[in-house]
Design a protein around this motif. Structure first.
Motif, PDB file in Angstrom:
ATOM      1  N   VAL A  81      -6.046 -25.533  40.313  1.00 20.72           N
ATOM      2  CA  VAL A  81      -4.638 -25.533  39.933  1.00 20.72           C
ATOM      3  C   VAL A  81      -3.664 -25.648  41.093  1.00 20.72           C
ATOM      4  O   VAL A  81      -3.958 -24.973  41.980  1.00 20.72           O
ATOM      5  CB  VAL A  81      -4.235 -24.352  39.209  1.00 20.72           C
ATOM      6  CG1 VAL A  81      -2.670 -24.521  38.584  1.00 20.72           C
ATOM      7  CG2 VAL A  81      -5.018 -24.537  37.561  1.00 20.72           C
ATOM      8  N   GLY A  82      -3.002 -26.637  40.928  1.00 18.48           N
ATOM      9  CA  GLY A  82      -1.860 -26.731  41.998  1.00 18.48           C
ATOM     10  C   GLY A  82      -2.238 -27.752  43.295  1.00 18.48           C
ATOM     11  O   GLY A  82      -1.572 -27.861  44.199  1.00 18.48           O
ATOM     12  N   HIS A  83      -3.611 -28.193  43.195  1.00 23.71           N
ATOM     13  CA  HIS A  83      -4.112 -29.167  44.211  1.00 23.71           C
ATOM     14  C   HIS A  83      -3.288 -30.241  44.285  1.00 23.71           C
ATOM     15  O   HIS A  83      -2.902 -30.665  43.276  1.00 23.71           O
ATOM     16  CB  HIS A  83      -5.436 -29.452  43.901  1.00 23.71           C
ATOM     17  CG  HIS A  83      -6.232 -30.199  45.206  1.00 23.71           C
ATOM     18  ND1 HIS A  83      -6.017 -31.310  45.530  1.00 23.71           N
ATOM     19  CD2 HIS A  83      -7.149 -29.569  45.947  1.00 23.71           C
ATOM     20  CE1 HIS A  83      -6.652 -31.697  46.436  1.00 23.71           C
ATOM     21  NE2 HIS A  83      -7.589 -30.615  46.651  1.00 23.71           N
TER      22      HIS A  83
ATOM     23  N   VAL B  75     -14.516 -24.002  42.982  1.00 21.74           N
ATOM     24  CA  VAL B  75     -13.509 -25.001  42.934  1.00 21.74           C
ATOM     25  C   VAL B  75     -12.204 -24.202  42.345  1.00 21.74           C
ATOM     26  O   VAL B  75     -11.232 -24.483  43.195  1.00 21.74           O
ATOM     27  CB  VAL B  75     -13.591 -26.004  41.982  1.00 21.74           C
ATOM     28  CG1 VAL B  75     -12.487 -26.831  41.581  1.00 21.74           C
ATOM     29  CG2 VAL B  75     -14.858 -26.775  42.193  1.00 21.74           C
ATOM     30  N   ALA B  76     -12.162 -23.283  41.748  1.00 21.33           N
ATOM     31  CA  ALA B  76     -11.144 -22.474  41.246  1.00 21.33           C
ATOM     32  C   ALA B  76     -10.365 -21.713  42.264  1.00 21.33           C
ATOM     33  O   ALA B  76      -9.135 -21.526  42.270  1.00 21.33           O
ATOM     34  CB  ALA B  76     -11.427 -21.680  40.054  1.00 21.33           C
ATOM     35  N   SER B  77     -11.271 -21.083  43.175  1.00 21.46           N
ATOM     36  CA  SER B  77     -10.778 -20.303  44.291  1.00 21.46           C
ATOM     37  C   SER B  77     -10.221 -21.258  45.480  1.00 21.46           C
ATOM     38  O   SER B  77      -9.511 -20.575  46.426  1.00 21.46           O
ATOM     39  CB  SER B  77     -11.842 -19.585  44.903  1.00 21.46           C
ATOM     40  OG  SER B  77     -12.722 -20.296  45.467  1.00 21.46           O
TER      41      SER B  77
ATOM     42  N   GLY C 108     -12.009 -16.426  34.831  1.00 15.60           N
ATOM     43  CA  GLY C 108     -10.949 -16.883  34.152  1.00 15.60           C
ATOM     44  C   GLY C 108      -9.726 -17.789  34.903  1.00 15.60           C
ATOM     45  O   GLY C 108      -8.728 -17.977  34.233  1.00 15.60           O
ATOM     46  N   ASP C 109     -10.234 -18.477  35.917  1.00 21.51           N
ATOM     47  CA  ASP C 109      -9.182 -19.066  36.552  1.00 21.51           C
ATOM     48  C   ASP C 109      -9.503 -20.678  36.259  1.00 21.51           C
ATOM     49  O   ASP C 109     -10.589 -21.098  36.006  1.00 21.51           O
ATOM     50  CB  ASP C 109      -9.691 -19.132  38.084  1.00 21.51           C
ATOM     51  CG  ASP C 109      -9.384 -17.858  38.716  1.00 21.51           C
ATOM     52  OD1 ASP C 109      -8.298 -17.125  38.381  1.00 21.51           O
ATOM     53  OD2 ASP C 109     -10.118 -17.284  39.760  1.00 21.51           O
TER      54      ASP C 109
END
Length: 302
Positions: free
Chosen positions: A175-177, A234-236, A255-256
């Protein structure tokens, strides 16, 4: 109203024996019943089926034409009766399935749950291993069927495969990439991105194909055999990943959120499907499993 199967049977008997009397005796019914059935059949078809000769009845041209269809009809009925009779008396049987690690959770699980509901009496055993070993077991007759990636079979001459689903690659992003805001993402946009590679057996050949479409050698941050590890990485923000859309889920185990985007360009696709041995008699349990799997997908033979 169309003609009946009884009329077809009587017609064939008269045509073959050349006599109503002989047909009635063979069928163990009265001559009048045979005569009335033939008259009714001729009326339904609108043609004359027999000519009376000195030695009995002879089929007309229309009679000969109808004879071919009549025998085909009775043959199909006999086949249906035999098949249903065999099915009713057969034991439930067993089914030995092979599966690769990637298809176990994303393809097999749904098929297997529907199969068990439809055929609760069939005993199912499954083995998970790499694609090369599963092919070896299939060729040797130790497995009935396998659910696996069929894009690159090694023993295609000895094995029959049927594609169940074709999964394109998509880009996984945190998220936010920066790429989340792009209207269109090109392969060139990924040149500086750190790639996370899924390195399970059935995806190794696919990964090589994928890497070959990049204009320059991509930057590889991690290689892992776990899809869940790819999600977490990926989420991190540890990197991005190009993976088949079939295995995409929008959340990591923590949960990301994970975003997914299309990428323009000639990306390869991954074909997931069924594999079984060529030339072998397919057991009833295997036919049942294939039918259940095919019912949810539009299969393509190879």
């Amino acid at each position: 109203m169309s003609f009946t199967i009884k009329q077809v049977r009587y017609f064939v008997s008269v045509a073959e024996l050349g006599s109503v009397t002989r047909a009635a005796h063979e069928l163990s019914i009265s001559q009048s019943a045979v005569t009335e059935a033939i008259k009714e059949l001729e009326w339904r078809l609108g043609v004359k089926l027999f000519e009376r000769r000195r030695r009995g009845l002879e089929a007309t041209h229309h009679g000969h034409v109808f004879m071919r269809h009549a025998k085909a009809i009775l043959s199909e009925i006999s086949n249906a009766e035999s098949t249903l009779s065999e099915t009713a008396t057969e034991t439930p049987g067993t089914l030995n399935i092979g599966v690769t690690s990637l298809t176990a959770g994303y393809v097999l699980s749904d098929i297997l749950s529907r199969f068990k509901r439809a055929w609760p009496g069939i005993e199912v055993t499954a083995i998970e291993d790499n694609g090369e070993y599963l092919e070896h077991l299939l060729v040797g007759g130790e497995l009935d069927v396998a659910v696996m990636v069929v894009s690159n079979l090694r023993n295609s001459q000895a094995l029959h495969s049927e594609i169940l689903t074709v999964s394109p690659y998509r880009l996984w992003l945190p998220v936010g990439h920066r790429l989340c805001n792009f209207d269109s993402i090109e392969l060139e946009d990924l040149a500086e991105e750190r790639q996370i590679i899924l390195d399970v057996d059935e995806m190794q050949a696919q990964a090589l194909k994928l890497m070959s479409v990049f204009p320059n050698r991509p930057r590889i941050a991690f290689k892992t055999r776990s899809v869940e590890a790819v999600r977490s990485l990926v989420a991190s923000g540890a990197g991005v990943a190009l993976l088949p859309d079939l295995v995409y889920r929008p959340w990591s185990l923590d949960g990301d959120r994970i975003e997914s985007r299309d990428v323009s360009g000639s990306l390869p696709v991954v074909q997931f499907g069924l594999v079984w041995r060529r030339g072998a008699t397919v057991p009833r349990s295997t036919r049942a499993f294939l039918a259940v799997a095919q019912a949810q997908h539009t299969p393509r033979n190879r």
